[in-house]
Write an enzyme that holds these catalytic residues in place. Structure first.
Site, short mmCIF file in Angstrom:
data_model
loop_
_atom_site.label_atom_id
_atom_site.label_comp_id
_atom_site.label_asym_id
_atom_site.label_seq_id
_atom_site.Cartn_x
_atom_site.Cartn_y
_atom_site.Cartn_z
N TYR A 74 0.77 -1.39 -0.04
CA TYR A 74 -0.03 0.17 0.05
C TYR A 74 0.67 1.32 -0.01
O TYR A 74 0.58 2.15 -0.76
CB TYR A 74 -0.89 0.17 1.07
CG TYR A 74 -2.01 1.07 1.36
CD1 TYR A 74 -3.06 1.01 0.16
CD2 TYR A 74 -1.77 2.14 1.95
CE1 TYR A 74 -3.98 2.18 0.23
CE2 TYR A 74 -2.79 3.28 1.79
CZ TYR A 74 -3.93 3.17 0.92
OH TYR A 74 -4.90 4.28 0.71
N GLU A 77 1.77 6.33 -7.30
CA GLU A 77 0.51 7.29 -7.78
C GLU A 77 0.77 8.61 -7.54
O GLU A 77 0.36 9.47 -8.30
CB GLU A 77 -0.71 6.84 -6.81
CG GLU A 77 -1.25 5.37 -7.27
CD GLU A 77 -2.55 5.14 -6.11
OE1 GLU A 77 -3.03 5.74 -5.49
OE2 GLU A 77 -2.62 3.71 -6.23
#
Length: 233
Positions: free
Chosen positions: A173, A180
């Site tokens: 994660y 991102e």
């Protein structure tokens, strides 16, 4: 008195059977698509002649579009109660990926996959962003959809697969979020050329999603892990 007749087992309703078949099919298709995307990316990186990053993006992106867009169905699944996932959490998870695939990669793929280099080793921030997304997304989704496909179908989830499901997010994660953010940051310039409003929208996404949204999703996954561990005790 005549002997009491034994009660016959009630057959499962056709609705439950269709739901099971549909969810098994959905998760299996998603598993196969993510596996293909991930392996395709990996094969392009292998020596002796690794494919240049822009070409990897060109080759992988069309299938990635389809694969990630399919996840929009998960919002519907949650809304109509087909699965037990919270609606808002599902929306946040899917929306962030859709933004990257359609709002960043689609219009600005040539930029976010690396035009501005850093350092002298030829490695670019955009390269790391794209590869980080593919690694984090791919491994996460292979584990997740494989887990759900085995669970819903009734085959049963092996212990090692359950361990991967509830532990690998600790690493994957943060890798996904940071990758991102790199891609969104690199898209700010070209987004401003398209529309100042779009640029400031992306700035708002970075300012809100990273400290708030990522915290909510990360703690949600930690809570899911605790629930899974309690069931085993």
């Amino acid at each position: 008195m005549p002997p009491k007749s034994k009660s016959k087992p009630q057959p499962q309703s056709s609705g439950l059977n269709l739901q099971k078949i549909y969810l098994t099919l959905y998760n299996t298709i998603s598993l196969l698509l993510w596996t293909t995307c991930t392996i395709q990316t990996l094969l392009h990186l292998l020596p002796p002649t690794p494919t240049p990053l822009p070409q990897i993006f060109t080759n992988v992106y069309p299938l990635l579009q389809i694969t990630q867009s399919l996840a929009l169905l998960e919002i519907l699944h949650s809304m109509i109660g087909l699965v037990r996932a919270p609606v808002m959490t599902t929306v946040m998870q899917v929306a962030s990926r859709i933004l990257l695939v359609w709002g960043i990669m689609f219009p600005f793929g040539g930029v976010v996959v690396g035009e501005t280099g850093i350092g002298g080793d030829g490695v670019k921030t955009g390269d790391w962003g794209f590869l980080g997304c593919m690694a984090a997304w791919g491994v996460t989704e292979i584990i997740r959809y494989g887990f759900f496909a085995l669970q819903v179908s009734g085959v049963g989830v092996p212990g090692v697969w359950g361990w991967l499901r509830y532990n690998t997010f600790y690493v994957l994660y943060p890798l996904g979020i940071s990758s991102e953010c790199i891609m969104v940051f690199k898209a700010l310039g070209p987004a401003g050329d398209v529309s100042p409003l779009y640029k400031w929208f992306l700035v708002a996404v970075l300012g809100i999603y990273v400290p708030v949204g990522s915290y909510i999703l990360y703690t949600h996954m930690i809570a899911q892990r605790r629930k899974a561990l309690k069931k085993k005790l």
